[in-house]
Structures are given as structure tokens and as C-alpha cells.
Design a protein around this motif. Structure first.
Motif: not given
Length: 216
Positions: A16, A18, A39, A41, A167, A171-172, A177, A183, A185
Motif C-alpha cells: 500500500v 502513499v 493511496i 497499490l 496512515l 488505510i485500515s 491490513l 506500507i 510512506t
């Protein structure tokens, strides 16, 4: 758990990322500073370990380096509270978010996803696993990158717009997660192109370094 997480590349199911999490980086690409995390992927097939070469993706002639602090998830969770988010960190790593800027620019102009520009094979070079006790504060780490020994990126994670606990929590809210997930950052300013034959060296000062060559 930490010893098992040293295999996060094999364990994790997603990367994931950022975008635009350092204001100077957003500005250098002509983007507005975001009011909430951007966000996207990468597939786990984009992982690349040291000893292997970064390769230009199909159709790209403008490949950019972006050095980042990676956060490895150690405890799974969904809709994690920001106040407890640090409990879900299993460790850290040094990472690169290699970006086919020409493909990304074309996709952005069409209002299309960045997937092909960000998720190609070798687009996520990573270093060794860093246990969490080696980084008591992820928001005060010097991060840097050189191309052929010339310094290109040099920043500090204290300048992140959105901090690590936020973050993880943000995201969660949308996706679970899982243990071993990574992740990325965000990257400080100074991103730029690399050419075939270039050597990228990057690091988290006092913690980790890694080196990759670039092939066409």
C-alpha cells in the motif's frame, strides 16, 4: 514474530503506497498538497531484492527514483484506531517506489489509474527487514538517495504530511491490513530520472543502505 517478519516479501499480500506525503515533493510535480492521503497499490510481484537489477517497464523511457520508509505490518487489523496503530507495526524497511513518469503522466491526463506506471515488475526494490526496536521514532529519520554517487534526494521523515499512525488508521478504514503487508510512506523532494547503467544507492541514516543497478 519479528524473526518471521524478516520474510515479509513472501508473507505479505499487498503493498500500500502513499503518494504526495511530503509537501515539497507534491510541489515539484505540480500537484496540490493533499488534504487526505493519496493511496495506490503495487502488486507483490513488483518486489525486487538486492542483487537484481531495476528494469524499465514496457513502453517507458522516463523512469524516476523515489526513496521511501516502508512500514511492515506485524498484527492484522481492520478500522484500526490511530491511538493504537503503532501496535500493528512489526518492523520497517528501506524501499524505492520506481515510477514510469511518462506512463503516469499519460494516465493522469486521461484521468486513468496509475497502475502500469507504479506496479511493473522491479518497481519496488526493498532492503532488509529492520526490527521495530531499531526505530523507536519513525518520524525522525534522515532518508537519502544518490545516483552514481551524486546526491539527489535528502530529507527527513519528520516532514511527512500524514504520520505513520494516521496512515495505518486511514488505510485500515477501507481494507484489512494483514501480517507482512508493506506500507510505503511517501518520498521527499528531489525525484528524477535514471538511465540504463546508472547505480542507485539509498539509505536511512544509521539504519540501512541498499544499492541497485538500472537496466533497460
Amino acid at each position: 514474530m519479528a524473526s518471521g517478519l524478516s520474510r515479509f516479501v513472501e508473507l505479505g499480500r499487498k503493498i500500500v503506497c502513499v503518494g504526495r506525503n511530503y509537501s515539497e515533493h507534491a510541489a515539484e510535480l505540480g500537484n496540490k498538497v493533499p488534504t487526505e492521503p493519496v493511496i495506490f497499490l503495487k502488486p507483490t510481484t513488483s518486489y525486487l531484492k538486492e542483487g537484481n537489477a531495476i528494469t524499465f517497464p514496457h513502453g517507458s523511457d522516463n523512469l524516476h527514483h523515489e526513496v521511501e520508509l516502508g512500514v511492515v505490518i506485524g498484527k492484522p487489523g481492520f478500522q484500526i484506531r490511530e491511538s493504537t496503530a503503532m501496535e500493528h507495526i512489526g518492523g520497517y524497511t528501506l524501499a524505492l517506489d520506481m515510477t514510469a513518469r511518462d506512463i503516469q503522466d499519460k494516465m493522469k491526463k486521461k484521468g486513468l489509474p496509475w497502475t502500469l506506471a507504479k506496479g511493473f515488475d522491479s518497481s519496488c526494490p526493498i532492503g532488509s527487514f529492520i526490527p521495530p526496536d531499531k526505530i523507536p521514532d519513525p518520524h525522525d529519520i534522515e532518508i537519502w538517495l544518490k545516483v552514481n554517487d551524486a546526491m539527489k534526494q535528502q530529507g527527513n521523515t519528520k516532514n511527512m504530511i500524514f504520520k505513520v499512525p494516521f496512515l495505518i488508521s486511514f488505510i485500515s478504514q477501507f481494507m484489512t491490513l494483514e501480517t507482512g503487508d508493506l506500507i510505503l510512506t511517501g518520498t521527499p523532494s528531489g525525484v528524477g530520472p535514471v538511465s540504463p547503467g546508472d547505480v542507485i544507492t539509498c539509505g536511512l541514516t544509521g539504519l540501512a543502505t541498499m544499492t541497485f543497478t538500472v537496466n533497460k
